[in-house]
Design an enzyme around this catalytic site. Structure first.
Site, PDB file in Angstrom:
ATOM      1  N   LYS A 131      10.133  -4.186  18.216  1.00 35.90           N
ATOM      2  CA  LYS A 131      10.097  -5.618  18.498  1.00 35.90           C
ATOM      3  C   LYS A 131      11.456  -6.119  18.987  1.00 35.90           C
ATOM      4  CE  LYS A 131       7.751  -8.306  15.725  1.00 35.90           C
ATOM      5  NZ  LYS A 131       7.323  -9.162  14.588  1.00 35.90           N
ATOM      6  N   GLU A 158      16.598   3.673  14.103  1.00 39.01           N
ATOM      7  CA  GLU A 158      15.969   4.979  14.299  1.00 39.01           C
ATOM      8  C   GLU A 158      15.320   5.074  15.673  1.00 39.01           C
ATOM      9  OE1 GLU A 158      15.555   3.885   9.892  1.00 39.01           O
ATOM     10  OE2 GLU A 158      15.365   2.892  11.830  1.00 39.01           O
ATOM     11  N   GLY A 211       4.689  -5.669  11.415  1.00 39.67           N
ATOM     12  CA  GLY A 211       4.657  -4.300  11.915  1.00 39.67           C
ATOM     13  C   GLY A 211       3.511  -3.479  11.368  1.00 39.67           C
ATOM     14  N   ARG A 212       3.265  -3.575  10.075  1.00 42.17           N
ATOM     15  CA  ARG A 212       2.227  -2.741   9.454  1.00 42.17           C
ATOM     16  C   ARG A 212       0.819  -3.224   9.796  1.00 42.17           C
ATOM     17  NH1 ARG A 212       5.247  -5.650   6.120  1.00 42.17           N
ATOM     18  NH2 ARG A 212       4.368  -7.118   4.616  1.00 42.17           N
ATOM     19  N   GLU A 226       4.291  -1.939   1.068  1.00 41.01           N
ATOM     20  CA  GLU A 226       5.251  -2.816   1.730  1.00 41.01           C
ATOM     21  C   GLU A 226       4.818  -4.274   1.597  1.00 41.01           C
ATOM     22  OE1 GLU A 226       7.663  -1.533   5.299  1.00 41.01           O
ATOM     23  OE2 GLU A 226       6.353  -2.994   6.263  1.00 41.01           O
ATOM     24  N   HIS A 259      -8.171  21.355  -5.130  1.00 43.91           N
ATOM     25  CA  HIS A 259      -7.459  22.556  -5.561  1.00 43.91           C
ATOM     26  C   HIS A 259      -5.991  22.238  -5.864  1.00 43.91           C
ATOM     27  CE1 HIS A 259     -10.838  25.207  -4.485  1.00 43.91           C
ATOM     28  NE2 HIS A 259     -11.061  24.294  -3.553  1.00 43.91           N
ATOM     29  N   LYS A 318      18.225  -1.371   5.678  1.00 42.93           N
ATOM     30  CA  LYS A 318      18.773  -1.291   7.029  1.00 42.93           C
ATOM     31  C   LYS A 318      20.236  -1.717   7.049  1.00 42.93           C
ATOM     32  CE  LYS A 318      14.386  -2.231   9.411  1.00 42.93           C
ATOM     33  NZ  LYS A 318      13.664  -3.188  10.285  1.00 42.93           N
TER      34      LYS A 318
END
Length: 545
Positions: free
Chosen positions: A207, A213, A268-269, A354, A385, A513
């Site tokens: 954005k 990153e 964002g999510r 979040e 398992h 951040k």
């Protein structure tokens, strides 16, 4: 909103839990012959069987009453109407608008019809996807695009990646879509080994066009492109972006017409429904992307219009509160019995944790309840398992959602019948368990003597009476995947509303951040670090050596 613990329904639920806490679910089935019908609901391509829960009709009634007292109907309307319910950032929360543009005329935010922007963006996406998938878009050596590398992180990465994997049966031939998120250089280095600079398009999703990153990986991709023979003047043929910072993207070398918008009313999510979902659309085509949006829209409509007692997100939301706050459950497992959905728990983990990992109410006062359970899980039969052992015999109380399609995209022998049998049997085993008497009988029938039976039987006891939901759909299609993810979005919102918290900010992420930038500067420059704690000072010293 004040603490929900002050609401009459909350106090009634506390008393009710004391009456119900030792009640066995098998007894509840015997007492209510219509339990399966009463504890099932259907909407937007999905059926929810919530009969295997430690709940009676009275429980559900009290939980629905709690949701009403917490203002769930008002909150739902406020979200869909564009009211700025994200109170700490004074923003509307309108990911639902991203999948409503084909059904509604307008949704106003500050006097602007945001659906016009959504429609224009979808048209632009459609033209872009058609150019890539038809081969009309050419690279700097006039070759068609064969690979797309999507670079983002958080919601700009995980949701699109999970949905792209979920829709693998719908993937178009001839175009490979890859994802890069980790700032660990190994992530992008391994992806770059798979692609050719002449036929690769990089899609930068940020954005701000400043997420650390993402920017690092974008710059690495740009440098690789130049080193492999590309030229500065050709960058616009191999890079596109989803960003609200057009100037930064253009300065990077991306042509303005290849920059897609992001809006502050989409978190964002919750953004995979926007241009952030371009990797999905490139993989499966725009028609299937529209179906994905339509499935989510169907769940939106169900959430808005279904009576609360038969409303999938509401039922799942209130049951989550029931276990988290009245049974001290600290985690919740999602277990899909569909190979293509194996990564779904990771997306819902981000979505839920979040959103509801908060410790203050909307007014800033401390919460007096637990919030945001740990969300985890994985592919069903693999888990049987591994971690299912803890679900069945561990000391922790962990509710489970089982998710399964009735039909498979890959009918091989009777594999799918076996898969579905595993799903059903696991939910059954969690509920029925195995008593000491049953364990002894089994051991006796196997031929063990009485001493061995007494010694071994306690180890084979399975407590049972552990709750689960089962979610079923006809087949995993773009529409059913869209509806499923929207279901969990709304479930998360329901719980946040009951707890009285803001599900749409993430200040904890922002702090990480800021501190990360500070530590990076200290790692790469000579600085006086005596203002830091001794552990951090020492770790910096170790790295610098």
């Amino acid at each position: 909103m004040s603490s929900p613990t002050k609401l009459p329904a909350w106090q009634a639920l506390q008393a009710h839990q004391q009456e119900l806490k030792n009640k066995n679910m098998l007894t509840l089935f015997k007492q209510d012959k219509n339990r399966v019908e009463d504890f099932s609901c259907t909407g937007a391509l999905w059926t929810l069987d919530f009969s295997k829960n430690r709940a009676t009709q009275q429980t559900i009634s009290l939980l629905i009453q709690l949701a009403k007292e917490a203002g769930i109907t008002k909150s739902i309307n406020a979200m869909f109407n564009g009211t700025p319910i994200n109170n700490t950032e004074n923003r509307a929360v309108l990911h639902t608008a991203l999948r409503a543009s084909h059904k509604k005329e307008s949704i106003l935010v500050d006097g602007n019809n945001v659906l016009n922007e959504v429609r224009n963006t979808l048209k632009k996406m459609h033209a872009f996807v058609d150019q890539i998938t038809t081969g009309a878009w050419k690279g700097y050596t006039n070759k068609t695009i064969t690979d797309v590398v999507s670079i983002g992180i958080g919601g700009s990465y995980l949701g699109p990646k999970v949905v792209k994997e979920a829709l693998t049966p719908y993937a178009q031939a001839g175009l490979n879509v890859h994802f890069v998120a980790n700032i660990d250089g190994s992530d992008i280095a391994e992806k770059l080994k798979l692609v050719n600079p002449e036929t690769t398009l990089f899609l930068i999703s940020s954005k701000s066009f400043g997420t650390l990153e993402t920017l690092y990986n974008a710059n690495a991709a740009r440098q690789w492109f130049i080193e492999q023979g590309g030229e500065e003047k050709s960058i616009h043929k191999h890079f596109a972006a989803v960003s609200s910072n057009v100037d930064k993207a253009v300065a990077f070398g991306i042509a303005q017409e290849n920059i897609f918008p992001m809006w502050d009313w989409v978190g964002g999510r919750y953004s995979l429904w926007s241009a952030i979902g371009l990797p999905i659309a490139l993989s499966v085509g725009m028609e299937n992307f529209y179906q994905l949006l339509d499935g989510a829209y169907q769940m939106d409509q169900h959430f808005q219009t279904a009576e609360l007692e038969k409303n999938l997100p509401v039922i799942m939301g209130v049951l989550g509160v029931w276990y988290s706050d009245f049974f001290d459950s600290q985690s919740h497992a999602l277990i899909p019995y569909d190979h293509y959905l194996r990564a779904l728990p990771a997306h819902i983990q981000q979505l839920d944790m979040e959103s509801n990992g908060k410790s203050v109410l909307l007014d800033g006062s401390p919460v007096t309840t637990t919030t945001g359970p740990v969300i985890w899980g994985g592919a069903g039969t693999n888990g049987q398992h591994a971690y299912h052992q803890l679900l069945h015999q561990g000391s922790r109380f962990i509710p489970v959602d089982f998710i399964a399609p009735l039909k498979t995209h890959n009918p091989i022998a009777d594999h799918h019948a076996q898969l579905f049998a595993n799903c059903v049997s696991q939910s059954q085993a969690l509920m029925v368990g195995k008593t000491l008497e049953q364990a002894k009988n089994e051991l006796e029938q196997s031929g063990l003597d009485s001493e061995e039976v007494e010694k071994l039987a306690p180890h084979k006891v399975i407590q049972g009476n552990r709750p689960s939901n089962t979610l079923l759909t006809e087949k995993m299609t773009p529409a059913s995947v869209g509806a499923l993810i929207a279901l969990y979005e709304h479930k998360t919102f329901v719980q946040g509303t009951i707890w009285g918290i803001n599900s749409f900010d993430q200040w904890g992420v922002e702090l990480g951040k800021v501190l990360g930038t500070d530590i990076y500067n200290r790692l790469t420059e000579e600085t006086d670090n005596r203002d830091l704690d001794e552990s951090t000072q020492n770790l910096i010293r170790i790295f610098r050596k």
